[in-house]
Design a protein around this motif. Structure first.
Motif, PDB file in Angstrom:
ATOM      1  N   LYS A 157       7.665   3.949  -3.602  1.00  0.00           N
ATOM      2  CA  LYS A 157       8.751   4.936  -3.515  1.00  0.00           C
ATOM      3  C   LYS A 157       8.792   5.552  -2.113  1.00  0.00           C
ATOM      4  O   LYS A 157       9.866   5.729  -1.537  1.00  0.00           O
ATOM      5  CB  LYS A 157       8.554   6.017  -4.581  1.00  0.00           C
ATOM      6  CG  LYS A 157       9.645   7.041  -4.606  1.00  0.00           C
ATOM      7  CD  LYS A 157       9.428   8.061  -5.710  1.00  0.00           C
ATOM      8  CE  LYS A 157      10.532   9.089  -5.708  1.00  0.00           C
ATOM      9  NZ  LYS A 157      10.330  10.102  -6.745  1.00  0.00           N
ATOM     10  N   LEU A 158       7.617   5.874  -1.568  1.00  0.00           N
ATOM     11  CA  LEU A 158       7.547   6.413  -0.207  1.00  0.00           C
ATOM     12  C   LEU A 158       8.143   5.427   0.788  1.00  0.00           C
ATOM     13  O   LEU A 158       8.959   5.804   1.640  1.00  0.00           O
ATOM     14  CB  LEU A 158       6.096   6.716   0.169  1.00  0.00           C
ATOM     15  CG  LEU A 158       5.834   6.998   1.649  1.00  0.00           C
ATOM     16  CD1 LEU A 158       6.458   8.314   2.072  1.00  0.00           C
ATOM     17  CD2 LEU A 158       4.354   6.983   1.956  1.00  0.00           C
TER      18      LEU A 158
ATOM     19  N   HIS B 284      13.351   3.412   4.193  1.00  0.00           N
ATOM     20  CA  HIS B 284      14.263   2.270   4.343  1.00  0.00           C
ATOM     21  C   HIS B 284      13.515   0.944   4.447  1.00  0.00           C
ATOM     22  O   HIS B 284      13.871   0.085   5.261  1.00  0.00           O
ATOM     23  CB  HIS B 284      15.216   2.479   5.519  1.00  0.00           C
ATOM     24  CG  HIS B 284      15.925   3.790   5.460  1.00  0.00           C
ATOM     25  ND1 HIS B 284      16.915   4.047   4.551  1.00  0.00           N
ATOM     26  CD2 HIS B 284      15.757   4.936   6.176  1.00  0.00           C
ATOM     27  CE1 HIS B 284      17.345   5.288   4.706  1.00  0.00           C
ATOM     28  NE2 HIS B 284      16.654   5.847   5.685  1.00  0.00           N
ATOM     29  N   ILE B 285      12.486   0.817   3.632  1.00  0.00           N
ATOM     30  CA  ILE B 285      11.720  -0.422   3.544  1.00  0.00           C
ATOM     31  C   ILE B 285      11.840  -0.918   2.109  1.00  0.00           C
ATOM     32  O   ILE B 285      11.661  -0.141   1.163  1.00  0.00           O
ATOM     33  CB  ILE B 285      10.237  -0.185   3.908  1.00  0.00           C
ATOM     34  CG1 ILE B 285      10.112   0.269   5.365  1.00  0.00           C
ATOM     35  CG2 ILE B 285       9.398  -1.414   3.638  1.00  0.00           C
ATOM     36  CD1 ILE B 285       8.744   0.796   5.747  1.00  0.00           C
ATOM     37  N   ASP B 286      12.136  -2.182   1.952  1.00  0.00           N
ATOM     38  CA  ASP B 286      12.238  -2.789   0.623  1.00  0.00           C
ATOM     39  C   ASP B 286      10.817  -2.991   0.106  1.00  0.00           C
ATOM     40  O   ASP B 286      10.087  -3.848   0.606  1.00  0.00           O
ATOM     41  CB  ASP B 286      12.985  -4.118   0.734  1.00  0.00           C
ATOM     42  CG  ASP B 286      13.217  -4.777  -0.612  1.00  0.00           C
ATOM     43  OD1 ASP B 286      12.978  -4.135  -1.651  1.00  0.00           O
ATOM     44  OD2 ASP B 286      13.638  -5.947  -0.619  1.00  0.00           O
ATOM     45  N   ALA B 287      10.400  -2.178  -0.863  1.00  0.00           N
ATOM     46  CA  ALA B 287       9.028  -2.234  -1.348  1.00  0.00           C
ATOM     47  C   ALA B 287       8.998  -2.243  -2.872  1.00  0.00           C
ATOM     48  O   ALA B 287       9.768  -1.532  -3.517  1.00  0.00           O
ATOM     49  CB  ALA B 287       8.240  -1.033  -0.829  1.00  0.00           C
ATOM     50  N   ILE B 288       8.081  -3.055  -3.403  1.00  0.00           N
ATOM     51  CA  ILE B 288       7.854  -3.053  -4.844  1.00  0.00           C
ATOM     52  C   ILE B 288       6.350  -2.982  -5.093  1.00  0.00           C
ATOM     53  O   ILE B 288       5.551  -3.506  -4.328  1.00  0.00           O
ATOM     54  CB  ILE B 288       8.462  -4.281  -5.563  1.00  0.00           C
ATOM     55  CG1 ILE B 288       7.913  -5.579  -4.999  1.00  0.00           C
ATOM     56  CG2 ILE B 288       9.968  -4.258  -5.515  1.00  0.00           C
ATOM     57  CD1 ILE B 288       8.311  -6.805  -5.803  1.00  0.00           C
TER      58      ILE B 288
ATOM     59  N   ILE C 237      -3.858   9.343   1.563  1.00  0.00           N
ATOM     60  CA  ILE C 237      -3.463   7.948   1.763  1.00  0.00           C
ATOM     61  C   ILE C 237      -1.967   7.867   2.043  1.00  0.00           C
ATOM     62  O   ILE C 237      -1.532   7.212   2.994  1.00  0.00           O
ATOM     63  CB  ILE C 237      -3.839   7.086   0.543  1.00  0.00           C
ATOM     64  CG1 ILE C 237      -5.361   7.068   0.358  1.00  0.00           C
ATOM     65  CG2 ILE C 237      -3.282   5.671   0.686  1.00  0.00           C
ATOM     66  CD1 ILE C 237      -5.800   6.527  -0.986  1.00  0.00           C
ATOM     67  N   LEU C 238      -1.175   8.554   1.236  1.00  0.00           N
ATOM     68  CA  LEU C 238       0.276   8.528   1.426  1.00  0.00           C
ATOM     69  C   LEU C 238       0.672   9.111   2.777  1.00  0.00           C
ATOM     70  O   LEU C 238       1.568   8.582   3.443  1.00  0.00           O
ATOM     71  CB  LEU C 238       0.973   9.261   0.283  1.00  0.00           C
ATOM     72  CG  LEU C 238       0.869   8.594  -1.090  1.00  0.00           C
ATOM     73  CD1 LEU C 238       1.431   9.510  -2.178  1.00  0.00           C
ATOM     74  CD2 LEU C 238       1.547   7.239  -1.105  1.00  0.00           C
ATOM     75  N   ASP C 239       0.014  10.182   3.199  1.00  0.00           N
ATOM     76  CA  ASP C 239       0.301  10.773   4.515  1.00  0.00           C
ATOM     77  C   ASP C 239       0.001   9.776   5.631  1.00  0.00           C
ATOM     78  O   ASP C 239       0.783   9.631   6.578  1.00  0.00           O
ATOM     79  CB  ASP C 239      -0.515  12.048   4.743  1.00  0.00           C
ATOM     80  CG  ASP C 239      -0.026  13.236   3.933  1.00  0.00           C
ATOM     81  OD1 ASP C 239       1.070  13.151   3.335  1.00  0.00           O
ATOM     82  OD2 ASP C 239      -0.759  14.249   3.875  1.00  0.00           O
TER      83      ASP C 239
END
Length: 121
Positions: free
Chosen positions: A16-17, A22-26, A87-89
């Motif tokens: 989601k981050l 604007h990155i296609d992520a799954i 980690i997310l940061d």
């Protein structure tokens, strides 16, 4: 646009981050691959031409995953004491700084406060 496969050892909000950047992520947990072996995860990423992001040390092994044999690997080599928000940061800061085109077909090692890109020659 980059396509990123998020390994299950990353915090679940990682995909989601990345999409907010604007990155296609799954996340592989969202596509029925939870509990898959490293080989299955790697095979899926290659079949779908995706860059794999993982905390799994194995994916940082250039002998097992030589440059030129994959679409790109981002090995998140942060301390295992880091909690989700740390980690997310770090991931968010990294993607705000990195020249994204350099991630394709290369091994990128994300560490505390820095990253290194091992480029295919």
């Amino acid at each position: 646009m980059l396509q990123i496969l998020v390994d299950e050892d990353m915090p679940h909000p990682t995909a989601k981050l990345l999409r907010s950047l604007h990155i296609d992520a799954i996340d592989l947990r969202d596509i029925g691959l939870k509990g898959s072996t490293d080989a299955e995860v790697f095979e899926y990423a290659q079949a779908h031409k995706m860059i794999l992001i993982s905390r799994d040390r194995e994916f940082g092994n250039m002998l097992k995953y030589p440059l030129g044999t994959h679409c790109g690997i981002i090995w998140v080599n942060l301390p295992y004491t880091f909690v989700r928000h740390q980690i997310l940061d770090a991931v968010e800061r990294f993607f705000m700084e990195v020249e994204r085109d350099k991630l394709k077909n290369n091994l990128t090692i994300l560490e505390v406060g820095r990253y290194r890109i091992r480029e295919r020659s």
